[in-house]
Design a protein around this motif. Structure first.
Motif, mmCIF file in Angstrom:
data_model
loop_
_atom_site.group_PDB
_atom_site.id
_atom_site.type_symbol
_atom_site.label_atom_id
_atom_site.label_comp_id
_atom_site.label_asym_id
_atom_site.label_seq_id
_atom_site.Cartn_x
_atom_site.Cartn_y
_atom_site.Cartn_z
ATOM 1 N N PHE B 8 49.257 76.476 85.247
ATOM 2 C CA PHE B 8 48.601 77.408 86.160
ATOM 3 C C PHE B 8 48.929 78.846 85.757
ATOM 4 O O PHE B 8 48.047 79.707 85.694
ATOM 5 N N MET B 11 47.108 80.023 82.512
ATOM 6 C CA MET B 11 45.672 80.301 82.639
ATOM 7 C C MET B 11 44.947 80.102 81.310
ATOM 8 O O MET B 11 44.125 80.930 80.893
ATOM 9 N N GLY B 12 45.287 79.020 80.629
ATOM 10 C CA GLY B 12 44.629 78.729 79.360
ATOM 11 C C GLY B 12 44.841 79.817 78.320
ATOM 12 O O GLY B 12 43.941 80.110 77.539
ATOM 13 N N HIS B 14 45.205 82.957 78.957
ATOM 14 C CA HIS B 14 44.762 84.260 79.449
ATOM 15 C C HIS B 14 45.611 84.761 80.613
ATOM 16 O O HIS B 14 45.216 85.671 81.337
ATOM 17 N N TYR B 17 46.198 88.539 81.285
ATOM 18 C CA TYR B 17 45.010 89.266 81.757
ATOM 19 C C TYR B 17 44.721 88.950 83.212
ATOM 20 O O TYR B 17 44.478 89.852 84.024
ATOM 21 N N VAL B 18 44.762 87.656 83.556
ATOM 22 C CA VAL B 18 44.446 87.261 84.929
ATOM 23 C C VAL B 18 45.503 87.803 85.890
ATOM 24 O O VAL B 18 45.190 88.466 86.885
ATOM 25 N N TRP B 19 46.788 87.547 85.566
ATOM 26 C CA TRP B 19 47.840 87.978 86.506
ATOM 27 C C TRP B 19 48.025 89.481 86.468
ATOM 28 O O TRP B 19 48.413 90.084 87.477
ATOM 29 N N SER B 21 45.574 91.514 86.334
ATOM 30 C CA SER B 21 44.526 91.987 87.242
ATOM 31 C C SER B 21 44.931 91.785 88.697
ATOM 32 O O SER B 21 44.927 92.725 89.499
ATOM 33 N N TYR B 22 45.281 90.530 89.031
ATOM 34 C CA TYR B 22 45.612 90.223 90.424
ATOM 35 C C TYR B 22 46.874 90.961 90.869
ATOM 36 O O TYR B 22 46.960 91.428 92.006
ATOM 37 N N VAL B 24 48.180 93.906 89.812
ATOM 38 C CA VAL B 24 47.967 95.333 90.062
ATOM 39 C C VAL B 24 47.164 95.535 91.342
ATOM 40 O O VAL B 24 47.464 96.429 92.147
ATOM 41 N N PHE B 25 46.157 94.685 91.552
ATOM 42 C CA PHE B 25 45.347 94.777 92.777
ATOM 43 C C PHE B 25 46.256 94.601 93.994
ATOM 44 O O PHE B 25 46.240 95.422 94.921
ATOM 45 N N LEU B 28 48.612 97.556 94.559
ATOM 46 C CA LEU B 28 47.945 98.750 95.096
ATOM 47 C C LEU B 28 47.600 98.576 96.570
ATOM 48 O O LEU B 28 47.732 99.517 97.354
ATOM 49 N N LEU B 29 47.172 97.355 96.954
ATOM 50 C CA LEU B 29 46.861 97.126 98.371
ATOM 51 C C LEU B 29 48.123 97.286 99.217
ATOM 52 O O LEU B 29 48.101 97.937 100.266
ATOM 53 N N GLU B 32 48.999 100.891 99.535
ATOM 54 C CA GLU B 32 48.123 101.619 100.463
ATOM 55 C C GLU B 32 48.503 101.327 101.911
ATOM 56 O O GLU B 32 48.577 102.227 102.742
ATOM 57 N N VAL B 33 48.765 100.047 102.197
ATOM 58 C CA VAL B 33 49.120 99.661 103.564
ATOM 59 C C VAL B 33 50.448 100.307 103.974
ATOM 60 O O VAL B 33 50.585 100.823 105.092
#
Lengths: 273, 65, 149
Positions: B8, B11-12, B14, B17-19, B21-22, B24-25, B28-29, B32-33
């Protein structure tokens, strides 16, 4: 009898707006969390790997919603900017101001995830094609809007200048959206349009929709809360803010539910009188 | 679908790249909160201070008629 | 006119002017805003561009030839009407596949061979599981066939 207030202006009154957010925000947050959990579960455990890209395509579940929100929040911001410029409604300016940081965040995440998705699939983090460039312009518009506001000391003047910038920048949004149709871009065409069936497997599309819903609710909760704080600051010297604060003091900050109930009761009372 | 936790995370191939992305998102959330929460607490404290000051002033000078 | 009506007219006017100006500018820059040109457009060129440019299209099925002793590779890029031979020396992206989209950056010689120094994969907007793709191929509709350039 006095004519009733026009309903859609009700929440332009700071006091009503405060009560609305107080009642609405907790539900928006709960909804966002539920949708995000469902979306992540579907995206990672139900949706199968893509036939070409394998698992890297799972970035789509945040890339697309954040890109949509980046554009959507800008349209909203521009709409509030027009209302502010033409009707001089203060609440519209507050809303536009409070949308900008979240819009910038969403646009940045769309660019960031796009770069990390582009690296393994296209073979590059970044190219200057029409889609990517116009999205970068969108981020700069958000940042420019915020910078302009903070650069001008006079709140009223700064707000008006920023609203004008928001309005001017709105032409960029259709350019982003249609860029993949108007020009040859490295970015692929649209997978999801209003007019035709989405070109992706149903489980992938479900995950995308759930994550989009979660993003939407999150943005709504955060911008409304930010606007609420802004309103309280602006109206610090008014009686209704003092009432709100005092009621909270009496009820205790630890019981926000009671304060909410009191506030909405007070607003209802005001509506009757 | 996944062959254990390691599969898992990978991610094959990747995973970064996948983690990336998720991750950093999510970061940042959260940022912000937290920032918004701090702003809310500050504003609330400021309003409470003002309110108390006024109540104190009123009790000293007597209620405004 | 009231002040408010004046402001509304002004705002609408500014917006309309802006939209028209943007449309005119975009129309004027139409060609230079293109990220890549198609093989048909390359064939239609009357003189060869001196600067580097990009061509895009699909990698023609069965056209990929890899050198045994180096990373050199050659393939044909097609828009289903015309095709151009591309040579490249380097590592191809993961998604470089026959029948899939590709964008190559480089220059074209007088023989009509395109010498790429960068190759990017371009993927389509279809997302589906491998089983669904296998079913489609069995039915005789290879993916990417519907892609237009």
């Amino acid at each position: 009898m006095l004519p009733r207030r026009i309903p859609w202006l009700t929440f332009a009154a700071p006091r009503n707006f405060h009560a609305l957010v107080q009642a609405l925000a907790p539900w928006l947050v709960r909804g966002a969390v539920v949708l995000a959990i469902a979306g992540l579960y579907t995206g990672f455990f139900v949706a199968p790997p893509d036939y070409q890209q394998g698992n890297s395509y799972r970035i789509l579940f945040i890339h697309v919603p954040t890109a949509w929100m980046g554009m959507f929040l800008y349209l909203l911001m521009a709409m509030y900017a027009v209302i502010h410029l033409v009707w001089r409604i203060k609440m519209a300016d507050v809303m536009a101001r409070c949308l900008a940081p979240t819009g910038a965040l969403m646009t940045f995440v769309a660019l960031w995830t796009g770069a990390l998705w582009g690296a393994p699939t296209w073979g590059t983090f970044w190219v200057w094609d029409a889609r990517l460039t116009s999205t970068l312009v969108l981020l700069f518009l958000y940042l420019g809007y915020m910078a302009l506001r903070s650069a001008v000391d006079d709140r009223e003047k700064g707000g008006r200048a920023a609203s004008l910038l928001a309005l001017v920048g709105v032409v960029n949004v259709p350019i982003i959206y249609f860029s993949v149709e108007w020009w040859h871009t490295l970015h692929q065409g649209m997978s999801v349009t209003l007019t035709s069936a989405p070109s992706m497997a149903p489980s992938m599309f479900t995950a995308l929709l759930l994550m989009t819903g979660a993003c939407w609710l999150y943005c709504a909760a955060v911008t409304l809360r930010r606007a609420q704080v802004d309103v309280l600051e602006r109206e610090a010297d008014t009686q209704w803010v003092r009432d709100v604060v005092q009621r909270r003091e009496v009820n205790g900050v630890s019981r926000p539910g009671a304060a909410v109930a009191d506030e909405s009761a007070a607003v209802r009372e005001e509506g009757r009188s | 679908m996944w062959d254990g936790v390691g599969d898992f995370i990978a991610m094959g191939g990747h995973g970064p790249y996948v983690w990336g992305s998720y991750g950093v998102f999510a970061a940042l959330l959260i940022a912000e909160v937290l920032l918004l929460g701090r702003q809310r607490r500050r504003t609330r404290a400021m309003l409470v201070r003002r309110c108390r000051r006024q109540v104190a002033a009123q009790s000293h000078w007597g209620p405004e008629s | 006119m009231t002040k408010r009506q004046k402001r509304l007219t002004l705002v609408v006017g500014v917006l309309a002017g802006l939209v028209i100006a943007t449309a005119l500018i975009l129309n004027a820059f139409r060609d230079s805003m293109v990220f890549f040109v198609t093989p048909s457009e390359v064939m239609a060129m009357t003189e060869l561009p001196e600067r580097k440019f990009r061509i895009g299209g699909l990698v023609e099925s069965g056209s990929v030839v890899r050198a045994d002793d180096s990373a050199k590779v050659s393939f044909r890029v097609t828009d289903t009407a015309r095709s151009v031979v591309v040579t490249y020396d380097g590592i191809l992206p993961d998604l470089f596949r026959e029948g899939q989209g590709v964008v190559a950056e480089g220059w074209i010689d007088t023989e009509g061979t395109f010498h790429a120094d960068k190759v990017l994969a371009r993927h389509d907007e279809e997302y589906m599981p491998a089983e669904a793709q296998a079913a489609i191929e069995r039915a005789g509709h290879p993916p990417g066939a519907g892609q237009e350039y």
